[in-house]
Design a protein around this motif. Structure first.
Motif, PDB file in Angstrom:
ATOM      1  N   HIS A   5      -6.142   8.475  -1.381  1.00 53.83           N
ATOM      2  CA  HIS A   5      -4.817   7.927  -1.084  1.00 53.83           C
ATOM      3  C   HIS A   5      -4.273   8.478   0.238  1.00 53.83           C
ATOM      4  O   HIS A   5      -3.589   7.765   0.977  1.00 53.83           O
ATOM      5  CB  HIS A   5      -3.859   8.234  -2.233  1.00 53.83           C
ATOM      6  N   THR A  32     -10.748   3.374  -4.731  1.00 56.29           N
ATOM      7  CA  THR A  32      -9.783   3.955  -5.669  1.00 56.29           C
ATOM      8  C   THR A  32      -9.772   3.222  -7.002  1.00 56.29           C
ATOM      9  O   THR A  32      -9.241   3.738  -7.986  1.00 56.29           O
ATOM     10  CB  THR A  32      -8.352   3.932  -5.101  1.00 56.29           C
ATOM     11  N   ASP A  65      -9.330   1.194  -0.545  1.00 55.78           N
ATOM     12  CA  ASP A  65      -8.591   0.703  -1.704  1.00 55.78           C
ATOM     13  C   ASP A  65      -9.564   0.332  -2.827  1.00 55.78           C
ATOM     14  O   ASP A  65      -9.309   0.627  -4.005  1.00 55.78           O
ATOM     15  CB  ASP A  65      -7.745  -0.502  -1.311  1.00 55.78           C
ATOM     16  N   HIS A  78       0.843  -1.197   0.000  1.00 54.52           N
ATOM     17  CA  HIS A  78       0.000   0.000   0.000  1.00 54.52           C
ATOM     18  C   HIS A  78       0.879   1.247   0.000  1.00 54.52           C
ATOM     19  O   HIS A  78       0.617   2.198  -0.750  1.00 54.52           O
ATOM     20  CB  HIS A  78      -0.910   0.006   1.228  1.00 54.52           C
ATOM     21  N   ILE A 118      -5.849   6.516   2.933  1.00 55.14           N
ATOM     22  CA  ILE A 118      -5.232   5.188   3.004  1.00 55.14           C
ATOM     23  C   ILE A 118      -3.894   5.271   3.726  1.00 55.14           C
ATOM     24  O   ILE A 118      -3.537   4.383   4.508  1.00 55.14           O
ATOM     25  CB  ILE A 118      -5.065   4.596   1.593  1.00 55.14           C
TER      26      ILE A 118
END
Length: 300
Positions: free
Chosen positions: A139, A172, A169, A36, A142
Motif C-alpha cells: 500500500h 494486494t 493493486d 486508490h 501504491i
C-alpha cells in the motif's frame, strides 16, 4: 511445474491490466486515483485490530508496556476497538498515534481473509498477522506511485506508472500465500527508478540550484526558515531537526525520517511523496501547510 490457481489468477489480472493500459494511455482518471487514496487510508472500524495484535512494541517513551508480536494489546476490546483511543498519549502510548497502516488493516481483514477474523478462525491468525506488514509495504508503494501520477511534470512516465499502479493493486488482492511469497525489496527496487525519475521531473520545475541531502544525517539539524524548495531529502535522517518555517515545496521527502522534526509553520504544500505516517511523527501546528491529500494530525 504447473502454476497454482492463485498464480494463474494473478497472471490473468496482470495481463488484463496491461491490456487496459494499452487501450487507455496516460494517467488514470483523477476519480480512480482518489479511490486508490481512499483505500490507502486506515479505517480502524473495518479492521480486526490487526496492528494491536500483529505488531510488537517495547516499553519506552512510545509505549507504556512491552508486547510481543501476535499477542493482543491489553487495551484491545472485544469489538476490535481501542479502549483508550482518545487518551493514548496521556496513557503512555504516543507510538500508536503516529502509526499508519496505509489501509492495510482493512484490506487484510476483508479482502485477503474475507471478513473472517482471527478470533473466529484462530487457525488463520498467524498467517493474517504475517500478511499485515507485507500488505502495508504494498500500500505504501501504491501511495508513492499515485503521488507520482499526480505530477503533471512527470507525464512522460505516466503510462509506466499506471502499469505499476494496476500491477501493485492486483498483488494486494491475491491470496495470503501469494502475498507472503512476494519479495518486497525486489518490488521496491523495480519501482524506485520510476519514482526517482518522477522526483527529478517534479523538482526540475524549481528554478536555480537545489540542495541535495539524499540519505544525509541531519539529526537535530537547525534549518529553521530554510529555503529547501526542490531539495532532495530522500531517506534523510531528520529526527528532532528544526525545519520550522522552512520552504519545502516540491522537496522530495520519500523515506525521510521525520520523528520529532519541527515543521511548525513550514510549507509542504507541494512536497513530493510525503505520507501521513511522516506527518504523524513530526511536530507541526495550525500554520503548517500540508499536501492536499493529507490531514493535520489531531495531536499537533
Amino acid at each position: 511445474m504447473e502454476a497454482s490457481p492463485e498464480q494463474r489468477d494473478r497472471d490473468a489480472r496482470r495481463l488484463a491490466g496491461a491490456c487496459t493500459v494499452s487501450s487507455q494511455p496516460g494517467p488514470p482518471p483523477s476519480s480512480e486515483r482518489e479511490q486508490h487514496r481512499k483505500e490507502l487510508q486506515a479505517d480502524c472500524a473495518n479492521c480486526f485490530g490487526l496492528c494491536c495484535v500483529a505488531l510488537p512494541f517495547a516499553r519506552s517513551a512510545d509505549f507504556a508496556v512491552s508486547k510481543p508480536a501476535g499477542t493482543p494489546c491489553s487495551n484491545l476490546r472485544s469489538d476490535f476497538r481501542c479502549g483508550i483511543h482518545g487518551q493514548l498519549r496521556e496513557k503512555g502510548y504516543p507510538g500508536c498515534t503516529v502509526f499508519d497502516c496505509f489501509g492495510a488493516g482493512q484490506k487484510v481483514s476483508h479482502v485477503t481473509f474475507g471478513g473472517v477474523d482471527w478470533r473466529q478462525a484462530p487457525e488463520s491468525a498467524t498467517s493474517m498477522f504475517e500478511v499485515l506488514p507485507v500488505m502495508r509495504h504494498l500500500h505504501e508503494l501504491i501511495w508513492y506511485v499515485t503521488e507520482a501520477i499526480d505530477l503533471a511534470s512527470a507525464r512522460i512516465i505516466h503510462s509506466d506508472l499506471r502499469r505499476w499502479l494496476e500491477d501493485l493493486d492486483a498483488l494486494t488482492r491475491g491470496s495470503a500465500e501469494a502475498i507472503l511469497a512476494l519479495d518486497i525489496n525486489a518490488l521496491r527496487g523495480e519501482v524506485n527508478p520510476l519514482l526517482l525519475r518522477a522526483s527529478e521531473l517534479g523538482r526540475a520545475t524549481v528554478r536555480g540550484s537545489k540542495k541535495d541531502y539524499r540519505g544525509a544525517d541531519l539529526i537535530g539539524a537547525r534549518m529553521a526558515g530554510g529555503d529547501l524548495r526542490g531539495a532532495s531529502l530522500r531517506g534523510a535522517l531528520l529526527i528532532a531537526a528544526d525545519l520550522s518555517g522552512a520552504d519545502l515545496r516540491q522537496a522530495d521527502l520519500i523515506g525521510a525520517d521525520l520523528r520529532g522534526t519541527d515543521i511548525r509553520g513550514a510549507d509542504l504544500t507541494d512536497a513530493l511523496f510525503v505520507t501521513q505516517a511522516q506527518l504523524n511523527a513530526a511536530k507541526g501546528d495550525s500554520a503548517t501547510r500540508l499536501p492536499h491529500a493529507l490531514h493535520r494530525p489531531a495531536h499537533w
